[in-house]
Design a protein around this motif. Sequence first.
Motif, PDB file in Angstrom:
ATOM      1  N   PHE A 109       0.844  -1.204   0.000  1.00  0.00           N
ATOM      2  CA  PHE A 109       0.000   0.000   0.000  1.00  0.00           C
ATOM      3  C   PHE A 109       0.874   1.247   0.000  1.00  0.00           C
ATOM      4  CE2 PHE A 109      -2.117   3.386   2.422  1.00  0.00           C
ATOM      5  CZ  PHE A 109      -3.245   3.580   1.640  1.00  0.00           C
ATOM      6  N   ASP A 110       1.905   1.269   0.840  1.00  0.00           N
ATOM      7  CA  ASP A 110       2.802   2.424   0.877  1.00  0.00           C
ATOM      8  C   ASP A 110       3.522   2.593  -0.461  1.00  0.00           C
ATOM      9  OD1 ASP A 110       2.047   2.850   3.479  1.00  0.00           O
ATOM     10  OD2 ASP A 110       3.810   1.875   4.366  1.00  0.00           O
ATOM     11  N   ALA A 111       3.910   1.450  -1.076  1.00  0.00           N
ATOM     12  CA  ALA A 111       4.581   1.513  -2.375  1.00  0.00           C
ATOM     13  C   ALA A 111       3.642   2.058  -3.443  1.00  0.00           C
ATOM     14  CB  ALA A 111       5.088   0.127  -2.772  1.00  0.00           C
ATOM     15  N   LEU A 112       2.334   1.762  -3.317  1.00  0.00           N
ATOM     16  CA  LEU A 112       1.352   2.277  -4.268  1.00  0.00           C
ATOM     17  C   LEU A 112       1.367   3.802  -4.271  1.00  0.00           C
ATOM     18  CD1 LEU A 112      -1.203   2.086  -6.088  1.00  0.00           C
ATOM     19  CD2 LEU A 112      -2.540   1.932  -3.977  1.00  0.00           C
ATOM     20  N   TYR A 113       1.372   4.404  -3.099  1.00  0.00           N
ATOM     21  CA  TYR A 113       1.388   5.864  -3.022  1.00  0.00           C
ATOM     22  C   TYR A 113       2.720   6.431  -3.505  1.00  0.00           C
ATOM     23  CZ  TYR A 113      -3.092   7.294  -1.176  1.00  0.00           C
ATOM     24  OH  TYR A 113      -4.421   7.605  -1.066  1.00  0.00           O
TER      25      TYR A 113
ATOM     26  N   ALA B 141       1.684  10.048   1.379  1.00  0.00           N
ATOM     27  CA  ALA B 141       0.898   9.008   2.032  1.00  0.00           C
ATOM     28  C   ALA B 141      -0.234   9.650   2.831  1.00  0.00           C
ATOM     29  CB  ALA B 141       1.782   8.175   2.944  1.00  0.00           C
ATOM     30  N   PRO B 142      -1.410   9.049   2.845  1.00  0.00           N
ATOM     31  CA  PRO B 142      -2.536   9.626   3.592  1.00  0.00           C
ATOM     32  C   PRO B 142      -2.243   9.671   5.086  1.00  0.00           C
ATOM     33  CG  PRO B 142      -3.025   7.387   2.891  1.00  0.00           C
ATOM     34  CD  PRO B 142      -1.745   7.769   2.210  1.00  0.00           C
ATOM     35  N   ILE B 143      -2.810  10.644   5.753  1.00  0.00           N
ATOM     36  CA  ILE B 143      -2.640  10.766   7.204  1.00  0.00           C
ATOM     37  C   ILE B 143      -3.908  10.277   7.889  1.00  0.00           C
ATOM     38  CG2 ILE B 143      -0.993  12.663   7.003  1.00  0.00           C
ATOM     39  CD1 ILE B 143      -3.280  14.569   7.666  1.00  0.00           C
ATOM     40  N   GLY B 144      -3.806  10.028   9.197  1.00  0.00           N
ATOM     41  CA  GLY B 144      -4.971   9.590   9.947  1.00  0.00           C
ATOM     42  C   GLY B 144      -5.451   8.214   9.563  1.00  0.00           C
ATOM     43  N   ILE B 145      -4.530   7.347   9.173  1.00  0.00           N
ATOM     44  CA  ILE B 145      -4.882   5.987   8.763  1.00  0.00           C
ATOM     45  C   ILE B 145      -5.371   5.182   9.970  1.00  0.00           C
ATOM     46  CG2 ILE B 145      -3.822   3.776   8.099  1.00  0.00           C
ATOM     47  CD1 ILE B 145      -2.258   5.243   6.002  1.00  0.00           C
ATOM     48  N   ILE B 146      -6.391   4.368   9.771  1.00  0.00           N
ATOM     49  CA  ILE B 146      -6.795   3.367  10.766  1.00  0.00           C
ATOM     50  C   ILE B 146      -6.117   2.066  10.390  1.00  0.00           C
ATOM     51  CG2 ILE B 146      -8.715   2.021  11.698  1.00  0.00           C
ATOM     52  CD1 ILE B 146     -10.501   4.432  11.303  1.00  0.00           C
ATOM     53  N   GLU B 147      -5.348   1.496  11.303  1.00  0.00           N
ATOM     54  CA  GLU B 147      -4.611   0.261  11.027  1.00  0.00           C
ATOM     55  C   GLU B 147      -5.390  -0.939  11.560  1.00  0.00           C
ATOM     56  OE1 GLU B 147      -0.693   0.578  12.625  1.00  0.00           O
ATOM     57  OE2 GLU B 147       0.026   1.757  10.928  1.00  0.00           O
ATOM     58  N   SER B 148      -5.737  -1.837  10.665  1.00  0.00           N
ATOM     59  CA  SER B 148      -6.408  -3.078  11.060  1.00  0.00           C
ATOM     60  C   SER B 148      -6.360  -4.058   9.895  1.00  0.00           C
ATOM     61  CB  SER B 148      -7.866  -2.823  11.454  1.00  0.00           C
ATOM     62  OG  SER B 148      -8.530  -4.050  11.695  1.00  0.00           O
ATOM     63  N   GLY B 149      -6.122  -5.324  10.220  1.00  0.00           N
ATOM     64  CA  GLY B 149      -6.160  -6.366   9.207  1.00  0.00           C
ATOM     65  C   GLY B 149      -7.457  -7.148   9.234  1.00  0.00           C
ATOM     66  N   SER B 150      -8.454  -6.670   9.970  1.00  0.00           N
ATOM     67  CA  SER B 150      -9.721  -7.374  10.112  1.00  0.00           C
ATOM     68  C   SER B 150     -10.680  -6.985   8.986  1.00  0.00           C
ATOM     69  CB  SER B 150     -10.362  -7.056  11.467  1.00  0.00           C
ATOM     70  OG  SER B 150     -11.699  -7.506  11.505  1.00  0.00           O
ATOM     71  N   ILE B 151     -11.077  -7.960   8.180  1.00  0.00           N
ATOM     72  CA  ILE B 151     -12.018  -7.678   7.111  1.00  0.00           C
ATOM     73  C   ILE B 151     -13.397  -7.354   7.689  1.00  0.00           C
ATOM     74  CG2 ILE B 151     -12.574 -10.123   6.825  1.00  0.00           C
ATOM     75  CD1 ILE B 151     -12.499  -7.390   4.091  1.00  0.00           C
ATOM     76  N   LEU B 152     -13.717  -7.877   8.858  1.00  0.00           N
ATOM     77  CA  LEU B 152     -15.016  -7.591   9.477  1.00  0.00           C
ATOM     78  C   LEU B 152     -15.108  -6.116   9.888  1.00  0.00           C
ATOM     79  CD1 LEU B 152     -15.488 -10.783  11.682  1.00  0.00           C
ATOM     80  CD2 LEU B 152     -16.365 -10.327   9.388  1.00  0.00           C
ATOM     81  N   LEU B 153     -14.052  -5.629  10.554  1.00  0.00           N
ATOM     82  CA  LEU B 153     -14.034  -4.216  10.930  1.00  0.00           C
ATOM     83  C   LEU B 153     -14.061  -3.338   9.686  1.00  0.00           C
ATOM     84  CD1 LEU B 153     -13.675  -1.971  13.080  1.00  0.00           C
ATOM     85  CD2 LEU B 153     -11.206  -2.249  12.767  1.00  0.00           C
TER      86      LEU B 153
END
Length: 394
Positions: free
Chosen positions: A298-302, A309-321
């Motif tokens: 994702f970082d390489a994409l930007y 890179a976008p700021i205020g990112i929410i970090e989670s690997g949960s597909i449900l969340l």
Amino acid sequence: MIPRNLRHLRLFLAVADLKSLTLASQKCRVTQPAVSQAIGKMETAAGGTLFERTKQGFFLTSRGEVLAGRVARAFAILDPALSDISQRLCLTMTFAQLQALIAVRETENYTLAARRLGVAQPTVHRAVSQIEREAKSGLFKRTSFGIVATRACQALTQAARLAICELDQADSELAERDGRDIGRIVIGALPLSRSALLPEVLVRFRKLRPNLSISVLDGPYDELLAGLRRGEIDFLLGALRDPAPIGDIRQRRLFDDSLVLLCGRDHPLAKKRGVAPRDLASYPWIVPRTGTPTRLQFDALYDNLEQSAPIGIIESGSILLMREMLNLSDHLGCISRLQAEAELSKGLLVELDFIMDQPNRPIGMTTRHNWIPTAAQQQLLDILQAVEPCRDKL
């Protein structure tokens, strides 16, 4: 279970090597009746004879060969670590002392270690003190945070954990010979494997082994990797690392996966054709945590888009969340395509019409480099490889 008596296990290996009770007793400096008694106890616990007694000597049965292989591997791991501290520890160390050492190393406290082992605190302290007397040096340093193991102690406890793991494997293999399943298989599951791979694999495996316990552990990659290296986890399943983070593991690719950019069903970009980089810039993101393969891509994409890179990112690997937040807000998400497969197929999320110029990620299993699976573990690995073709088409 095979008795965890290190002295008896060494006597067993001596008889297997020398094919004689007399020679084994001389080598180990114990009486012949003591050797005979130790072998008898082990055969009772092993559920059958370990040696064929002949005029030419003692020869391992097939059951004995299974046990000898695992016990030899256990001591090949344990003895170098013992010798680095003191040669005498190879002769004097007991299983109870190893357990005490591991417990104190992990809890960094004698009282907590005693509670974990279900014994009195002085018992644990005495066991560690006996090892230190043999070593003629301390194995722990007292700090304001607790009792911290020295480097030599860390190496010994790591070796002890892996040696114990080999003995547990021996129990499983001997039970297998008698048509029984004991112990359990422990899988360290990264997010992708929990949603897109393990359910199918475990359903197939359960049909073959309905009585064998299975534990699926989730958590950050670093924690699961530490559990694998300690022998607490049999193998990891999920995205592979490039390069491998450490040399004592082995990675095996099963298939490849790609990234997908997601949004909610009512998002302004949900029906837009040909989403451009500038369209992404004004929305907040939910992405996996820093250091994961998905986040690196994702970082390489930007970086490739030459945008900040976008700021205020929410970090989670949960597909449900991610699913719930994307449908409640204008957030965008980046995650594994396989992990999002169910949500996309059911119309719960929408894939952005955006051209991803990122390489596929290898997905596979990670094991200790010298790990030898039991029959049941190998059966599960075979099923993992059998489901590979149906993943390659995605």
